[in-house]
Design a protein around this motif. Structure first.
Motif, mmCIF file in Angstrom:
data_model
loop_
_atom_site.group_PDB
_atom_site.id
_atom_site.type_symbol
_atom_site.label_atom_id
_atom_site.label_comp_id
_atom_site.label_asym_id
_atom_site.label_seq_id
_atom_site.Cartn_x
_atom_site.Cartn_y
_atom_site.Cartn_z
ATOM 1 N N ASP A 28 0.855 -1.192 0.000
ATOM 2 C CA ASP A 28 0.000 0.000 0.000
ATOM 3 C C ASP A 28 0.886 1.235 0.000
ATOM 4 O O ASP A 28 2.080 1.154 0.079
ATOM 5 C CB ASP A 28 -0.865 0.095 1.269
ATOM 6 C CG ASP A 28 -1.628 -1.167 1.551
ATOM 7 O OD1 ASP A 28 -1.797 -1.964 0.620
ATOM 8 O OD2 ASP A 28 -2.038 -1.350 2.720
ATOM 9 N N SER B 48 2.766 0.281 16.179
ATOM 10 C CA SER B 48 2.398 1.336 17.126
ATOM 11 C C SER B 48 1.009 1.076 17.691
ATOM 12 O O SER B 48 0.110 0.667 16.948
ATOM 13 C CB SER B 48 2.375 2.687 16.408
ATOM 14 O OG SER B 48 3.650 3.006 15.911
ATOM 15 N N TYR B 49 0.816 1.330 18.999
ATOM 16 C CA TYR B 49 -0.508 1.261 19.615
ATOM 17 C C TYR B 49 -0.704 2.449 20.545
ATOM 18 O O TYR B 49 0.188 2.792 21.321
ATOM 19 C CB TYR B 49 -0.702 -0.084 20.357
ATOM 20 C CG TYR B 49 -0.776 -1.208 19.346
ATOM 21 C CD1 TYR B 49 -1.945 -1.453 18.646
ATOM 22 C CD2 TYR B 49 0.369 -1.938 19.023
ATOM 23 C CE1 TYR B 49 -1.997 -2.419 17.641
ATOM 24 C CE2 TYR B 49 0.332 -2.910 18.032
ATOM 25 C CZ TYR B 49 -0.859 -3.139 17.343
ATOM 26 O OH TYR B 49 -0.892 -4.070 16.341
ATOM 27 N N SER B 50 -1.872 3.052 20.444
ATOM 28 C CA SER B 50 -2.191 4.202 21.278
ATOM 29 C C SER B 50 -2.437 3.757 22.700
ATOM 30 O O SER B 50 -2.849 2.629 22.954
ATOM 31 C CB SER B 50 -3.452 4.885 20.740
ATOM 32 O OG SER B 50 -3.206 5.366 19.439
ATOM 33 N N ASP B 69 -5.853 -10.600 8.424
ATOM 34 C CA ASP B 69 -4.608 -11.037 7.787
ATOM 35 C C ASP B 69 -3.393 -10.331 8.360
ATOM 36 O O ASP B 69 -2.339 -10.288 7.750
ATOM 37 C CB ASP B 69 -4.690 -10.815 6.265
ATOM 38 C CG ASP B 69 -4.985 -9.349 5.920
ATOM 39 O OD1 ASP B 69 -5.359 -8.593 6.843
ATOM 40 O OD2 ASP B 69 -4.831 -8.965 4.751
ATOM 41 N N GLY B 70 -3.532 -9.782 9.554
ATOM 42 C CA GLY B 70 -2.426 -9.030 10.150
ATOM 43 C C GLY B 70 -1.378 -9.934 10.775
ATOM 44 O O GLY B 70 -1.632 -11.097 11.098
ATOM 45 N N SER B 113 -11.149 1.391 16.120
ATOM 46 C CA SER B 113 -10.194 1.385 17.229
ATOM 47 C C SER B 113 -9.526 2.748 17.415
ATOM 48 O O SER B 113 -8.804 2.952 18.389
ATOM 49 C CB SER B 113 -9.136 0.301 17.023
ATOM 50 O OG SER B 113 -8.453 0.514 15.804
ATOM 51 N N GLU B 220 -4.710 11.485 13.626
ATOM 52 C CA GLU B 220 -3.827 10.325 13.793
ATOM 53 C C GLU B 220 -4.381 9.226 12.900
ATOM 54 O O GLU B 220 -5.542 8.835 13.029
ATOM 55 C CB GLU B 220 -3.843 9.870 15.248
ATOM 56 C CG GLU B 220 -2.860 8.762 15.554
ATOM 57 C CD GLU B 220 -1.495 9.281 16.028
ATOM 58 O OE1 GLU B 220 -0.677 9.674 15.169
ATOM 59 O OE2 GLU B 220 -1.275 9.306 17.249
ATOM 60 N N ARG B 221 -3.563 8.777 11.937
ATOM 61 C CA ARG B 221 -4.002 7.750 10.986
ATOM 62 C C ARG B 221 -3.423 6.410 11.388
ATOM 63 O O ARG B 221 -2.214 6.265 11.503
ATOM 64 C CB ARG B 221 -3.553 8.133 9.575
ATOM 65 C CG ARG B 221 -4.221 9.408 9.039
ATOM 66 C CD ARG B 221 -3.510 9.912 7.797
ATOM 67 N NE ARG B 221 -4.143 11.081 7.198
ATOM 68 C CZ ARG B 221 -3.978 12.337 7.617
ATOM 69 N NH1 ARG B 221 -3.224 12.592 8.665
ATOM 70 N NH2 ARG B 221 -4.572 13.342 7.001
ATOM 71 N N GLY B 223 -3.649 3.560 9.661
ATOM 72 C CA GLY B 223 -3.203 2.729 8.545
ATOM 73 C C GLY B 223 -4.389 2.170 7.785
ATOM 74 O O GLY B 223 -5.538 2.504 8.072
HETATM 75 C C1 LIG Z 1 0.198 6.045 15.905
HETATM 76 C C2 LIG Z 1 -0.580 4.761 15.702
HETATM 77 C C3 LIG Z 1 -1.393 4.298 16.726
HETATM 78 C C4 LIG Z 1 -2.121 3.120 16.554
HETATM 79 N N1 LIG Z 1 -2.930 2.701 17.570
HETATM 80 C C5 LIG Z 1 -3.670 1.585 17.425
HETATM 81 C C6 LIG Z 1 -4.569 1.167 18.470
HETATM 82 O O1 LIG Z 1 -4.691 1.802 19.521
HETATM 83 N N2 LIG Z 1 -5.296 0.026 18.273
HETATM 84 C C7 LIG Z 1 -5.183 -0.710 17.104
HETATM 85 O O2 LIG Z 1 -5.855 -1.744 17.006
HETATM 86 N N3 LIG Z 1 -4.355 -0.319 16.110
HETATM 87 C C8 LIG Z 1 -3.589 0.791 16.244
HETATM 88 N N4 LIG Z 1 -2.738 1.185 15.229
HETATM 89 C C9 LIG Z 1 -2.562 0.287 14.061
HETATM 90 C C10 LIG Z 1 -1.460 -0.742 14.393
HETATM 91 O O3 LIG Z 1 -0.198 -0.078 14.508
HETATM 92 C C11 LIG Z 1 -1.283 -1.808 13.312
HETATM 93 O O4 LIG Z 1 -1.132 -1.189 12.064
HETATM 94 C C12 LIG Z 1 -2.462 -2.759 13.234
HETATM 95 O O5 LIG Z 1 -2.654 -3.420 14.487
HETATM 96 C C13 LIG Z 1 -2.221 -3.801 12.135
HETATM 97 O O6 LIG Z 1 -1.023 -4.517 12.391
HETATM 98 P P1 LIG Z 1 -0.888 -6.031 11.920
HETATM 99 O O7 LIG Z 1 0.549 -6.419 12.094
HETATM 100 O O8 LIG Z 1 -1.902 -6.887 12.551
HETATM 101 O O9 LIG Z 1 -1.245 -5.952 10.371
HETATM 102 P P2 LIG Z 1 -0.220 -5.914 9.145
HETATM 103 O O10 LIG Z 1 0.361 -7.284 9.008
HETATM 104 O O11 LIG Z 1 0.699 -4.776 9.335
HETATM 105 O O12 LIG Z 1 -1.201 -5.537 7.968
HETATM 106 C C14 LIG Z 1 -2.139 -6.445 7.421
HETATM 107 C C15 LIG Z 1 -2.963 -5.755 6.364
HETATM 108 O O13 LIG Z 1 -3.834 -4.779 6.937
HETATM 109 C C16 LIG Z 1 -3.594 -3.460 6.420
HETATM 110 N N5 LIG Z 1 -3.662 -2.532 7.553
HETATM 111 C C17 LIG Z 1 -2.667 -2.125 8.375
HETATM 112 N N6 LIG Z 1 -3.135 -1.313 9.347
HETATM 113 C C18 LIG Z 1 -4.467 -1.201 9.136
HETATM 114 C C19 LIG Z 1 -5.524 -0.523 9.821
HETATM 115 N N7 LIG Z 1 -5.303 0.225 10.927
HETATM 116 N N8 LIG Z 1 -6.782 -0.665 9.343
HETATM 117 C C20 LIG Z 1 -7.037 -1.420 8.246
HETATM 118 N N9 LIG Z 1 -6.081 -2.083 7.560
HETATM 119 C C21 LIG Z 1 -4.816 -1.988 7.993
HETATM 120 C C22 LIG Z 1 -2.206 -3.532 5.863
HETATM 121 O O14 LIG Z 1 -2.031 -2.606 4.841
HETATM 122 C C23 LIG Z 1 -2.114 -4.975 5.368
HETATM 123 O O15 LIG Z 1 -2.722 -5.110 4.104
HETATM 124 C C24 LIG Z 1 -2.016 2.369 15.359
HETATM 125 C C25 LIG Z 1 -1.198 2.843 14.340
HETATM 126 C C26 LIG Z 1 -0.491 4.029 14.489
HETATM 127 C C27 LIG Z 1 0.375 4.523 13.352
#
Ligand SMILES: Cc1cc2nc3c(=O)[nH]c(=O)nc-3n(C[C@H](O)[C@H](O)[C@H](O)COP(=O)(O)OP(=O)(O)OC[C@H]3O[C@@H](n4cnc5c(N)ncnc54)[C@H](O)[C@@H]3O)c2cc1C
Lengths: 197, 225
Positions: A28, B48-50, B69-70, B113, B220-221, B223
């Motif tokens: 992305d 990152s997590y808030s 799929d995270g 979230s 704050e984005r 993702g």
């Molecule tokens: C400053 C900041 C604070 C954050 N705080 C929180 C929080 O409090 N709680 C929380 O649950 N998450 C939060 N996030 C999002 C978190 O950091 C991760 O991106 C999220 O948990 C996904 O990680 P993953 O490893 O499971 O997925 P990945 O393996 O990284 O991604 C899997 C797929 O999901 C897509 N994706 C990634 N992030 C998102 C998203 N947020 N929404 C939809 N699709 C996404 C990716 O592009 C990819 O295709 C925050 C992000 C930032 C930058």
């Protein structure tokens, strides 16, 4: 020292030498900005370089597009840990824009439409290291990603590549920009993991 | 290095975690941490997590939504247990924060979230006794998907925008500019928008179209698309 996280195996092993420490690959193009996306129209767009003598060098959109643009193939690394490899941009080299500019100062502040700023050393935007980019993957740059034009300084974390670029001001000292005042590193080398402070 | 002290199911796809951090310097409402996981072969993943908590206590709260799929979020939501160690770095970010010295009215706008750092602001606001008005607009799929549902239900200044299903008298569907206009404080308020990137982009640009000064809208984005 780190300990193992019980029960965590992880997904991919991105054993990719192109990936700086602590970064993961993304397909992305995520967005990092501090506020709303400004709507900047090319009819009113203007880019300036301001030096210590007070001289202001100015370009409007037509003048920018009349300058030679280059294709740039590069990897980009965001401080929020994603990296995108092999991206293609088109833009005007800062070497071209600085051709007529005289300055003794060593630092630059980038100014964006919307008010954001970021600082960096002058040498980091010289010698083919930085561009004003207007095209991404063959398409005009989206406003979300900094269109109509953004800085492109790909050897530093991507917040140094200011979106919606409006101007550069030469500085005597390395004064912190917006993100740097808010906790980000003054220089931002991804290979040194210079993320925060 | 932190130790997970308790977990709490918040929604069908998300839960909150309390983590003991002996060296925690305290944090401001709105800040986040980086969580780093290390596999047996040394492979590491960081996200990152808030923080839902703020202040000086040596215990912080996170809330995580599982992306199917995270890589990291399914581990945090499904596998992590009380007693497990977790590497946490922070507090990070000094921009998307609310401080009790701020006196102007505050509009919080969350998608999914994205409510986590805004809950920290609501809690800090209540704890400080601040008289600045503060209200939350929370966009979420269904009532079951609300994080901190009980805590927020007890508050007056919270309105919901359900995107999939909700009470029969509620307006269901993606947030629109018109709905936003009717549900938020007028220009002049400090606005905090947090959630998936697409949500934040849409809401922040509507706010500017509705007359809010871009400089008073902090985003704050998280993702995603
Ligand atoms: C400053 C900041 C604070 C954050 N705080 C929180 C929080 O409090 N709680 C929380 O649950 N998450 C939060 N996030 C999002 C978190 O950091 C991760 O991106 C999220 O948990 C996904 O990680 P993953 O490893 O499971 O997925 P990945 O393996 O990284 O991604 C899997 C797929 O999901 C897509 N994706 C990634 N992030 C998102 C998203 N947020 N929404 C939809 N699709 C996404 C990716 O592009 C990819 O295709 C925050 C992000 C930032 C930058």
């Amino acid at each position: 020292m780190s300990i193992f996280t019980r029960g965590f195996s992880g997904r991919g092993r991105d054993d990719n030498p192109a990936l700086p420490p602590g970064q993961y690959l993304t397909e992305d193009f995520p967005v990092l900005s501090a506020g709303p996306t400004p709507n900047v129209d090319t009819d009113h767009w203007e880019f300036t370089i301001t030096t210590e003598s007070g001289a202001v060098h100015k370009w409007n959109w037509e003048q920018l597009m009349a300058l030679p643009s280059e294709d740039i193939h590069t990897d980009i690394h965001c401080v929020t840990r994603w990296s995108k490899l092999g991206t293609t941009w088109r833009g005007v080299s800062l070497d071209t824009l600085f051709a007529e500019v005289e300055t003794e100062y060593d630092y630059v502040m980038e100014h964006s439409y919307g008010g954001y700023t970021t600082n960096l050393p002058y040498e980091d935007i010289r010698d083919g290291k930085a561009w004003i980019a207007h095209t991404f993957e063959g398409e005009p740059l989206d406003p979300e990603h900094g269109g109509p034009a953004r800085m492109l300084v790909p050897h530093l974390y991507f917040w140094k590549s200011a979106k919606w670029i409006h101007g550069l001001t030469m500085m005597k000292d390395d004064d912190p920009g917006f993100w740097e005042q808010n906790g980000y590193h003054a220089y931002g080398d991804p290979w040194q993991e210079q993320r925060y402070w | 290095m932190g130790t997970v002290s308790s977990t709490h199911a918040e929604t069908p796809s998300g839960r909150s975690l309390w983590i003991e951090l002996p060296d925690w310097p305290g944090n401001i409402a709105g800040q986040h941490v980086d969580v780093r996981l290390t596999a047996p072969d040394g492979y590491q993943a960081t996200r990152s997590y808030s923080l839902a908590s703020s202040g000086s206590a040596a215990r912080v709260q996170l809330a995580v939504d599982r992306l199917p799929d995270g890589e990291v979020s399914p581990y945090l939501v499904d596998d992590l247990q009380p007693g497990d160690m977790l590497e946490v770095r922070g507090p990070l970010g000094g921009w998307f924060v609310w401080k009790e010295e701020q006196t102007q009215p505050v509009q919080l706008i969350a998608g999914g979230s994205g409510v986590v750092p805004l809950v920290a602001m609501i809690r800090a606001h209540a704890a400080s006794g601040s008289t600045a008005p503060m209200q939350l607009l929370y966009s979420v799929r269904t009532p079951e998907d609300r994080f901190f549902a009980d805590e927020l239900s007890a508050l007056e200044n919270v309105t919901y925008a359900y995107t999939r299903s909700g009470p029969t008298d509620a307006r269901i569907g993606r947030l629109t500019k018109e709905h936003l206009a009717s549900a938020v404080l007028p220009p002049g308020a400090a606005v905090y928008v947090c959630g998936p990137t697409g949500f934040v982009e849409a809401v922040a640009s509507w706010l500017v179209e509705l007359g809010h000064d871009a400089a008073s809208v902090k985003t704050e984005r998280f993702g995603g698309a």
